[in-house]
Design a protein around this motif. Structure first.
Motif, PDB file in Angstrom:
ATOM      1  N   PRO A 158     -18.576  38.184 -37.392  1.00 23.86           N
ATOM      2  CA  PRO A 158     -19.738  37.331 -37.117  1.00 23.86           C
ATOM      3  C   PRO A 158     -19.421  35.858 -37.356  1.00 23.86           C
ATOM      4  CG  PRO A 158     -20.359  39.190 -38.505  1.00 23.86           C
ATOM      5  CD  PRO A 158     -18.871  39.244 -38.359  1.00 23.86           C
ATOM      6  N   GLY A 159     -19.878  35.008 -36.434  1.00 27.03           N
ATOM      7  CA  GLY A 159     -19.766  33.570 -36.655  1.00 27.03           C
ATOM      8  C   GLY A 159     -18.403  32.961 -36.378  1.00 27.03           C
ATOM      9  N   THR A 160     -17.478  33.736 -35.838  1.00 30.35           N
ATOM     10  CA  THR A 160     -16.143  33.188 -35.574  1.00 30.35           C
ATOM     11  C   THR A 160     -16.142  32.246 -34.368  1.00 30.35           C
ATOM     12  OG1 THR A 160     -15.704  35.320 -34.536  1.00 30.35           O
ATOM     13  CG2 THR A 160     -14.688  34.931 -36.666  1.00 30.35           C
ATOM     14  N   GLY A 161     -17.221  32.276 -33.573  1.00 29.78           N
ATOM     15  CA  GLY A 161     -17.329  31.367 -32.432  1.00 29.78           C
ATOM     16  C   GLY A 161     -17.186  32.062 -31.083  1.00 29.78           C
ATOM     17  N   LYS A 162     -17.468  33.365 -31.067  1.00 28.29           N
ATOM     18  CA  LYS A 162     -17.324  34.143 -29.825  1.00 28.29           C
ATOM     19  C   LYS A 162     -18.182  33.573 -28.701  1.00 28.29           C
ATOM     20  CE  LYS A 162     -18.615  37.841 -32.055  1.00 28.29           C
ATOM     21  NZ  LYS A 162     -18.599  37.273 -33.429  1.00 28.29           N
ATOM     22  N   SER A 163     -19.469  33.368 -28.981  1.00 26.00           N
ATOM     23  CA  SER A 163     -20.382  32.887 -27.927  1.00 26.00           C
ATOM     24  C   SER A 163     -19.979  31.499 -27.450  1.00 26.00           C
ATOM     25  CB  SER A 163     -21.821  32.849 -28.446  1.00 26.00           C
ATOM     26  OG  SER A 163     -22.235  34.145 -28.818  1.00 26.00           O
ATOM     27  N   THR A 164     -19.630  30.634 -28.388  1.00 26.93           N
ATOM     28  CA  THR A 164     -19.235  29.276 -28.022  1.00 26.93           C
ATOM     29  C   THR A 164     -17.994  29.319 -27.129  1.00 26.93           C
ATOM     30  OG1 THR A 164     -19.989  28.662 -30.242  1.00 26.93           O
ATOM     31  CG2 THR A 164     -18.892  26.960 -28.964  1.00 26.93           C
ATOM     32  N   SER A 222     -26.727  38.003 -32.246  1.00 23.10           N
ATOM     33  CA  SER A 222     -27.336  37.849 -33.565  1.00 23.10           C
ATOM     34  C   SER A 222     -28.711  37.197 -33.472  1.00 23.10           C
ATOM     35  CB  SER A 222     -26.415  37.036 -34.465  1.00 23.10           C
ATOM     36  OG  SER A 222     -25.997  35.896 -33.768  1.00 23.10           O
ATOM     37  N   GLU A 230     -19.250  40.450 -24.996  1.00 26.13           N
ATOM     38  CA  GLU A 230     -19.142  39.982 -26.382  1.00 26.13           C
ATOM     39  C   GLU A 230     -19.760  41.002 -27.328  1.00 26.13           C
ATOM     40  OE1 GLU A 230     -21.036  36.181 -27.417  1.00 26.13           O
ATOM     41  OE2 GLU A 230     -21.107  36.827 -29.513  1.00 26.13           O
ATOM     42  N   VAL A 242     -19.981  41.952 -31.682  1.00 28.05           N
ATOM     43  CA  VAL A 242     -19.601  41.576 -33.038  1.00 28.05           C
ATOM     44  C   VAL A 242     -18.669  42.646 -33.574  1.00 28.05           C
ATOM     45  CG1 VAL A 242     -20.409  41.167 -35.375  1.00 28.05           C
ATOM     46  CG2 VAL A 242     -21.747  40.359 -33.458  1.00 28.05           C
ATOM     47  N   ASN A 254      -9.946  30.657 -33.590  1.00 27.58           N
ATOM     48  CA  ASN A 254     -10.892  29.581 -33.268  1.00 27.58           C
ATOM     49  C   ASN A 254     -11.133  28.737 -34.516  1.00 27.58           C
ATOM     50  OD1 ASN A 254     -12.686  28.193 -31.509  1.00 27.58           O
ATOM     51  ND2 ASN A 254     -14.409  29.236 -32.498  1.00 27.58           N
ATOM     52  N   LYS A 255     -11.828  27.638 -34.342  1.00 24.23           N
ATOM     53  CA  LYS A 255     -12.092  26.681 -35.424  1.00 24.23           C
ATOM     54  C   LYS A 255     -10.768  26.095 -35.918  1.00 24.23           C
ATOM     55  CE  LYS A 255     -16.388  29.007 -36.590  1.00 24.23           C
ATOM     56  NZ  LYS A 255     -17.454  29.226 -37.565  1.00 24.23           N
ATOM     57  N   ASP A 260      -9.939  23.302 -35.816  1.00 29.11           N
ATOM     58  CA  ASP A 260     -10.178  21.994 -36.436  1.00 29.11           C
ATOM     59  C   ASP A 260     -10.346  22.115 -37.951  1.00 29.11           C
ATOM     60  OD1 ASP A 260     -12.518  23.489 -35.705  1.00 29.11           O
ATOM     61  OD2 ASP A 260     -13.773  21.738 -36.135  1.00 29.11           O
ATOM     62  N   VAL A 304     -10.568  25.140 -30.349  1.00 29.63           N
ATOM     63  CA  VAL A 304     -11.754  24.549 -30.959  1.00 29.63           C
ATOM     64  C   VAL A 304     -12.850  24.732 -29.905  1.00 29.63           C
ATOM     65  CG1 VAL A 304     -12.792  22.495 -31.995  1.00 29.63           C
ATOM     66  CG2 VAL A 304     -10.315  22.845 -32.151  1.00 29.63           C
ATOM     67  N   ALA A 305     -13.600  25.813 -30.056  1.00 32.22           N
ATOM     68  CA  ALA A 305     -14.549  26.180 -28.993  1.00 32.22           C
ATOM     69  C   ALA A 305     -15.608  25.108 -28.812  1.00 32.22           C
ATOM     70  CB  ALA A 305     -15.186  27.528 -29.303  1.00 32.22           C
ATOM     71  N   THR A 306     -15.963  24.417 -29.898  1.00 35.86           N
ATOM     72  CA  THR A 306     -17.026  23.413 -29.799  1.00 35.86           C
ATOM     73  C   THR A 306     -16.621  22.245 -28.894  1.00 35.86           C
ATOM     74  OG1 THR A 306     -16.233  22.831 -32.006  1.00 35.86           O
ATOM     75  CG2 THR A 306     -18.401  23.833 -31.871  1.00 35.86           C
TER      76      THR A 306
HETATM   77  N1  LIG Z   1     -15.832  23.693 -36.675  1.00 37.12           N
HETATM   78  C1  LIG Z   1     -15.987  24.548 -35.655  1.00 37.12           C
HETATM   79  N2  LIG Z   1     -17.133  25.209 -35.516  1.00 37.12           N
HETATM   80  C2  LIG Z   1     -17.262  26.057 -34.471  1.00 37.12           C
HETATM   81  C3  LIG Z   1     -16.224  26.261 -33.538  1.00 37.12           C
HETATM   82  N3  LIG Z   1     -16.634  27.161 -32.628  1.00 37.12           N
HETATM   83  C4  LIG Z   1     -17.871  27.531 -32.983  1.00 37.12           C
HETATM   84  N4  LIG Z   1     -18.265  26.860 -34.085  1.00 37.12           N
HETATM   85  C5  LIG Z   1     -19.563  26.966 -34.775  1.00 37.12           C
HETATM   86  O1  LIG Z   1     -19.627  28.221 -35.421  1.00 37.12           O
HETATM   87  C6  LIG Z   1     -20.965  28.724 -35.404  1.00 37.12           C
HETATM   88  C7  LIG Z   1     -20.984  30.116 -34.816  1.00 37.12           C
HETATM   89  O2  LIG Z   1     -20.636  30.059 -33.441  1.00 37.12           O
HETATM   90  P1  LIG Z   1     -21.012  31.205 -32.426  1.00 37.12           P
HETATM   91  O3  LIG Z   1     -20.372  30.862 -31.132  1.00 37.12           O
HETATM   92  O4  LIG Z   1     -22.455  31.464 -32.435  1.00 37.12           O
HETATM   93  O5  LIG Z   1     -20.244  32.412 -33.120  1.00 37.12           O
HETATM   94  P2  LIG Z   1     -20.339  33.980 -32.748  1.00 37.12           P
HETATM   95  O6  LIG Z   1     -19.023  34.552 -33.106  1.00 37.12           O
HETATM   96  O7  LIG Z   1     -20.802  34.154 -31.355  1.00 37.12           O
HETATM   97  O8  LIG Z   1     -21.441  34.458 -33.752  1.00 37.12           O
HETATM   98  P3  LIG Z   1     -22.214  35.867 -33.756  1.00 37.12           P
HETATM   99  O9  LIG Z   1     -22.550  36.195 -32.338  1.00 37.12           O
HETATM  100  O10 LIG Z   1     -23.392  35.615 -34.618  1.00 37.12           O
HETATM  101  O11 LIG Z   1     -21.243  36.864 -34.362  1.00 37.12           O
HETATM  102  C8  LIG Z   1     -21.767  27.717 -34.603  1.00 37.12           C
HETATM  103  O12 LIG Z   1     -22.416  26.865 -35.491  1.00 37.12           O
HETATM  104  C9  LIG Z   1     -20.718  26.981 -33.812  1.00 37.12           C
HETATM  105  O13 LIG Z   1     -21.121  25.666 -33.482  1.00 37.12           O
HETATM  106  C10 LIG Z   1     -15.010  25.521 -33.713  1.00 37.12           C
HETATM  107  O14 LIG Z   1     -14.046  25.632 -32.947  1.00 37.12           O
HETATM  108  N5  LIG Z   1     -14.943  24.698 -34.792  1.00 37.12           N
END
Ligand SMILES: Nc1nc2c(ncn2[C@@H]2O[C@H](COP(=O)(O)OP(=O)(O)OP(=O)(O)O)[C@@H](O)[C@H]2O)c(=O)[nH]1
Ligand SMILES: [Mg+2]
Length: 330
Positions: free
Chosen positions: A53-59, A90, A150, A152, A197-198, A200, A243-245
């Motif tokens: 969870p939260g690794t940035g999959k959706s982004t 989520s 996608e 989790v 991911n992340k 950064d 860096v998905a963001t």
């Molecule tokens: N610093 C940083 N933050 C990121 C990056 N990619 C995503 N995020 C942040 O991480 C958080 C979770 O991103 P999501 O894309 O929702 O992650 P997810 O894996 O889809 O989350 P779930 O579906 O809840 O499991 C968000 O606040 C994003 O903005 C990145 O490359 N760097």
């Protein structure tokens, strides 16, 4: 009047949305329509995206879709039609909210070449993969070239996704106690592409290095195990930092998705995976239907009586099943 299957083939998005709901609910009309559509399936590249969870999959999926639909200037490429299935997102969303970045989504929202769907798993083992395969098949028939799924990563779900998809992307991020967890969940075994991911954040380099080391050890083991077998194209699992963001590194992920598809086709693994995917689907359906049929034929209270016998240690579960089968089919 056109049938729902005909309307889906005709590109009717509303009919498609309705069909997906019917399939998710395992409604007989949905399953019949899927049967009618089945000859039109088999073209789409199914790409699973999984990770904690939260690794940035959706982004990341958002960025991949954007890149596929809007190839950068100068790149001569026919944009594939892309569908996204989010299993158990989520946060609830309607339309495109899952992709988080609302401004970007507004750009994508008017794009007929994109279809986004969220679905809830029902907790039942095999339930997610059963419905997901059906939903993916419908999107395939509707003409989506790429279907991204996608999920989790939480134990069984990610293993399920690997047997549903042609290409599995596992997403990791720094600071999750990653490798130990990854190994536990068998993640290295299911990944075709690994993304850290992340990138950064501090610790990303370390995560990449650790994953690369774990991979090269696993691939060495495999080489030994396969020594002497026929040589063919070999897939080396890439470890890619993103860096998905900001979109940094996403081009490499898109390249890896394409390369993996080429590898699957040229090595013959595409048809092998198709075969084992379909075999797994049929076996799951058989399990389910045979059990339903069997239980339906037992006289009232017979099953519950068998459970009680085991609870009271009068017999073992194995013996209870033997007795039930014997009674039905002496
Ligand atoms: N610093 C940083 N933050 C990121 C990056 N990619 C995503 N995020 C942040 O991480 C958080 C979770 O991103 P999501 O894309 O929702 O992650 P997810 O894996 O889809 O989350 P779930 O579906 O809840 O499991 C968000 O606040 C994003 O903005 C990145 O490359 N760097
Ligand atoms: Mg998500």
């Amino acid at each position: 009047m056109m049938t729902i299957a005909e309307r889906v083939l005709d590109g009717d998005r509303l009919a498609l949305a309705r069909l997906l709901t019917l399939i998710e609910n395992e409604d007989p009309q949905g399953l019949d329509s899927l049967g009618a559509l089945y000859p039109h399936t088999g073209r789409a590249h199914l790409v699973g995206v999984t990770g904690a969870p939260g690794t940035g999959k959706s982004t990341l999926v958002n960025q991949i879709v954007k890149l596929l639909r809007e190839p950068p200037a100068g790149v001569e490429s026919h944009a594939p039609r892309v569908a996204v299935i989010a299993v158990d997102p989520s946060s609830p969303f309607s339309g495109g909210a899952i992709l988080g970045d609302r401004i970007r989504m507004r750009d994508l929202a008017g794009d007929e070449g994109i279809f986004i769907r969220s679905m809830a798993s029902r907790g039942a083992l095999g339930g997610v993969s059963r419905a997901t395969s059906g939903v993916a098949a419908a999107l395939d028939a509707a003409g989506y070239d790429l279907v991204m799924i996608e999920t989790v990563g939480a134990g069984q779900a990610e293993v399920d996704i690997a047997s549903t998809a042609h290409t599995t992307i596992v997403i990791d991020a720094p600071g999750l106690g990653d490798v130990i967890q990854a190994n536990k969940a068998g993640i290295l075994e299911i990944a075709d592409i690994l993304v850290v991911n992340k990138a950064d954040l501090s610790g990303a380099e370390n995560t990449i290095r650790t994953l690369e080391m774990a991979l090269s050890m696993a691939q060495n083991d495999r080489k030994h195990a396969n020594a002497g077998t026929a040589a063919g194209p070999v897939w080396t699992i890439p470890v890619l930092g993103t860096v998905a963001t900001t979109g940094e590194g996403v081009v490499s992920v898109v390249d890896a998705i394409r390369t993996h598809k080429d590898y699957l086709t040229s090595s013959g693994h595409w048809s092998l995976r198709e075969r084992s995917r379909i075999q797994a689907q049929i076996l799951t359906l058989l399990d389910q239907r045979l059990r339903t049929r069997f239980l339906g034929r037992l006289s009232d209270g017979r099953f519950s009586h068998a459970v009680t016998r085991v609870v009271e240690r009068e017999c073992s579960p194995d013996q209870a099943v033997k007795d039930l089968l014997e009674e039905m089919d002496p």
